[in-house]
Design an enzyme around this catalytic site. Structure first.
Site, PDB file in Angstrom:
ATOM      1  N   GLY A   1       0.816  -1.216   0.000  1.00 20.15           N
ATOM      2  CA  GLY A   1       0.000   0.000   0.000  1.00 20.15           C
ATOM      3  C   GLY A   1       0.849   1.265   0.000  1.00 20.15           C
ATOM      4  CB  SER A   2       3.811   2.309   1.949  1.00 24.69           C
ATOM      5  OG  SER A   2       3.238   2.095   3.218  1.00 24.69           O
TER       6      SER A   2
ATOM      7  CG  ASN B   1      -5.836   4.043   8.334  1.00 23.62           C
ATOM      8  OD1 ASN B   1      -6.119   5.054   7.702  1.00 23.62           O
ATOM      9  ND2 ASN B   1      -4.799   3.998   9.153  1.00 23.62           N
TER      10      ASN B   1
ATOM     11  CD  GLN C   1      -7.902  -0.307   6.535  1.00 28.33           C
ATOM     12  OE1 GLN C   1      -8.744  -1.149   6.847  1.00 28.33           O
ATOM     13  NE2 GLN C   1      -6.653  -0.387   6.968  1.00 28.33           N
TER      14      GLN C   1
ATOM     15  CB  SER D   1      -1.918  -3.037   0.978  1.00 29.20           C
ATOM     16  OG  SER D   1      -1.044  -3.853   1.704  1.00 29.20           O
TER      17      SER D   1
ATOM     18  CG  HIS E   1      -0.472  -6.527   4.821  1.00 26.69           C
ATOM     19  ND1 HIS E   1      -0.715  -6.094   6.103  1.00 26.69           N
ATOM     20  CD2 HIS E   1       0.068  -5.465   4.171  1.00 26.69           C
ATOM     21  CE1 HIS E   1      -0.322  -4.826   6.216  1.00 26.69           C
ATOM     22  NE2 HIS E   1       0.156  -4.426   5.059  1.00 26.69           N
TER      23      HIS E   1
ATOM     24  CB  THR F   1      13.249  -9.820 -10.132  1.00 31.59           C
ATOM     25  OG1 THR F   1      14.401  -9.563 -10.933  1.00 31.59           O
ATOM     26  CG2 THR F   1      12.731 -11.219 -10.407  1.00 31.59           C
TER      27      THR F   1
ATOM     28  CB  CYS G   1       2.109   4.348  11.413  1.00 33.72           C
ATOM     29  SG  CYS G   1       1.363   3.349  10.129  1.00 33.72           S
TER      30      CYS G   1
HETATM   31  C1  LIG Z   1      -2.113  -0.286   5.732  1.00 30.94           C
HETATM   32  C2  LIG Z   1      -2.409   0.935   4.965  1.00 30.94           C
HETATM   33  C3  LIG Z   1      -1.483   1.472   4.053  1.00 30.94           C
HETATM   34  C4  LIG Z   1      -0.091   0.898   3.898  1.00 30.94           C
HETATM   35  O1  LIG Z   1      -0.093  -0.361   3.322  1.00 30.94           O
HETATM   36  P1  LIG Z   1       1.232  -1.286   3.450  1.00 30.94           P
HETATM   37  O2  LIG Z   1       0.959  -2.440   2.560  1.00 30.94           O
HETATM   38  O3  LIG Z   1       1.307  -1.686   4.887  1.00 30.94           O
HETATM   39  O4  LIG Z   1       2.385  -0.471   3.013  1.00 30.94           O
HETATM   40  C5  LIG Z   1      -1.850   2.581   3.331  1.00 30.94           C
HETATM   41  N1  LIG Z   1      -3.067   3.147   3.469  1.00 30.94           N
HETATM   42  C6  LIG Z   1      -3.993   2.653   4.327  1.00 30.94           C
HETATM   43  C7  LIG Z   1      -5.322   3.301   4.412  1.00 30.94           C
HETATM   44  C8  LIG Z   1      -3.688   1.544   5.101  1.00 30.94           C
HETATM   45  O5  LIG Z   1      -4.605   1.085   5.955  1.00 30.94           O
END
Ligand SMILES: *Cc1c(COP(=O)(O)O)cnc(C)c1O
Length: 381
Positions: free
Chosen positions: A72-73, A152, A180, A200, A202, A238, A326
């Site tokens: 996500g980041s 989030n 989210q 993202s 996970h 890669t 965070c």
């Molecule tokens: C978790 C989250 C991210 C970051 O995602 P990562 O895969 O952990 O880098 C970005 N934005 C929101 C809203 C999130 O909840």
């Protein structure tokens, strides 16, 4: 030992068994480099394309509009920096909100350092932006609006339909952090007329370290990871083949179980909040009760320190969060709670509980009973 009870699904989720199994061959015998032109490599290229197609199907875009990233980041960085840098001759102004994830807020800070101008929109007491304020913020230098679909921390779901109409009216690109949203809200980038989104793996029972950006075909954007020709020259490195296969499987499962999961999460959350309100006084519920992520509940307990609360819960093998993951560990109260007007003291007593598909009512009952006891004790002390 007491059973582990996990209520922090907005931070991360446990990977689905089916996702895990789908990835195994790509962590062992299918180790070829997808760019190699012999069979061992081509096989993996094919697996990547199948996953790309699954994702395109789910969010209603073309497979060519999907770019795999490390999460996500990185997707937030790619969409916002990538579009800003490629369009800086058109203008240098970007609009976002005060309640974005730090992946957006710190990306904007970086762009400010490069000379971009950023407007951080206020939100109301429920976490909604004001559409008129958004419209007023647009000027002839505005090139990009970035507003998260769902928050989030407090779960508030923005009115993307109306936001998107405004962006189109002024011909400004629109990006949305949908991390989210996936699994909780139907994301259809065509219907919502979105130019870019970040996702993202996970956060919806997929693996960590994999995500994707959707960027509409034809929108100029610069890559931010330089190197080889992967991802149509837009993201070097890669490919994380196992992760890509995993996120494709995860989005497929999320779509298949969508309705069932929403009902389940909503029931757990309603049970939780009803029992909390009935048994503990001096509670403030954060966010909106209607337009809210189904599994999210964020409350402040007056006179309680959130980090102590988390430790007490942890000693009972309960995982929950105070503020965003965070900022946990720091003493700073959540920027989201401050933005919706919660005062600093009360903000420090916040507890975010986010339910998941493997939680059961009995687990929530144990959580509520624990909270009643812990909070009574803390408030007496
Ligand atoms: C978790 C989250 C991210 C970051 O995602 P990562 O895969 O952990 O880098 C970005 N934005 C929101 C809203 C999130 O909840």
């Amino acid at each position: 030992m007491e059973k582990l009870r996990y209520f922090d699904h907005a931070a991360t989720t446990r990977m689905d068994e089916e996702v895990y199994l789908s990835m195994l061959p790509y962590l062992s015998e299918n180790y070829g480099n997808p760019s190699s032109i012999y069979s061992l490599g081509k096989l993996n290229k094919e697996a990547i394309n199948v996953s790309r197609m699954k994702i395109a199907n789910s969010i209603n875009c073309k497979p060519e509009e999907i770019y795999f990233t490390s999460g996500g980041s990185e997707s937030d960085n790619l969409c916002v920096k990538g579009i800003a840098l490629a369009n800086r001759r058109r203008g240098n102004h970007i609009i976002t909100t005060k309640i974005e994830h730090h992946a957006i807020l710190n990306t904007c800070k970086f762009l400010e350092y490069l000379g971009f101008r950023i407007t951080y929109l206020n939100v109301d007491s429920k976490g909604f932006i004001n559409l008129k304020e958004l419209e007023r913020a647009i000027n002839r230098n505005t090139i990009l609006i970035s507003i998260m679909m769902a928050n989030n921390e407090i779960g508030t779901i923005q009115n993307m339909n109306e936001i998107s109409k405004i962006a189109k009216k002024y011909r400004v690109y629109l990006h949305s952090d949908c991390v989210q949203a996936i699994g909780n809200i139907k994301v259809d980038v065509r219907k919502l007329n979105l130019d870019a989104i970040s996702v993202s793996g996970h956060k919806f029972y997929g693996p960590k370290g994999i995500g994707f950006a959707y960027i509409r075909e034809g929108i100029p954007f610069m890559r931010i990871i330089d190197g080889g020709h992967q991802e149509k020259d837009k993201r070097a490195g890669t490919e994380n083949v196992a992760g890509i296969v995993g996120i494709g499987k995860a989005i497929e499962i999320a779509d298949k179980n969508f309705d069932k999961n929403i009902v389940k999460l909503t029931n757990l959350r309603n049970y939780y909040i009803a029992n909390l309100v009935n048994n503990i006084s001096d509670i403030k519920i954060n966010g909106d009760l209607e337009r809210r992520l189904p599994g999210n509940m964020n409350v402040c307990f007056r006179g309680v320190d959130g980090s102590i609360l988390i430790q007490e819960l942890d000693s009972r093998r309960i995982c929950a969060s105070s503020g965003s993951a965070c900022s946990a560990g720091f003493l700073n109260p959540s920027h989201v709670l401050l933005a919706i007007g919660v005062n600093e003291r009360l903000a420090r007593g916040s507890l975010r509980v986010t339910f998941g598909k493997d939680n059961e009512i009995e687990d929530v009952k144990y959580l509520v009973e624990s909270l009643i006891e812990i909070i009574k004790r803390i408030r007496k002390a």
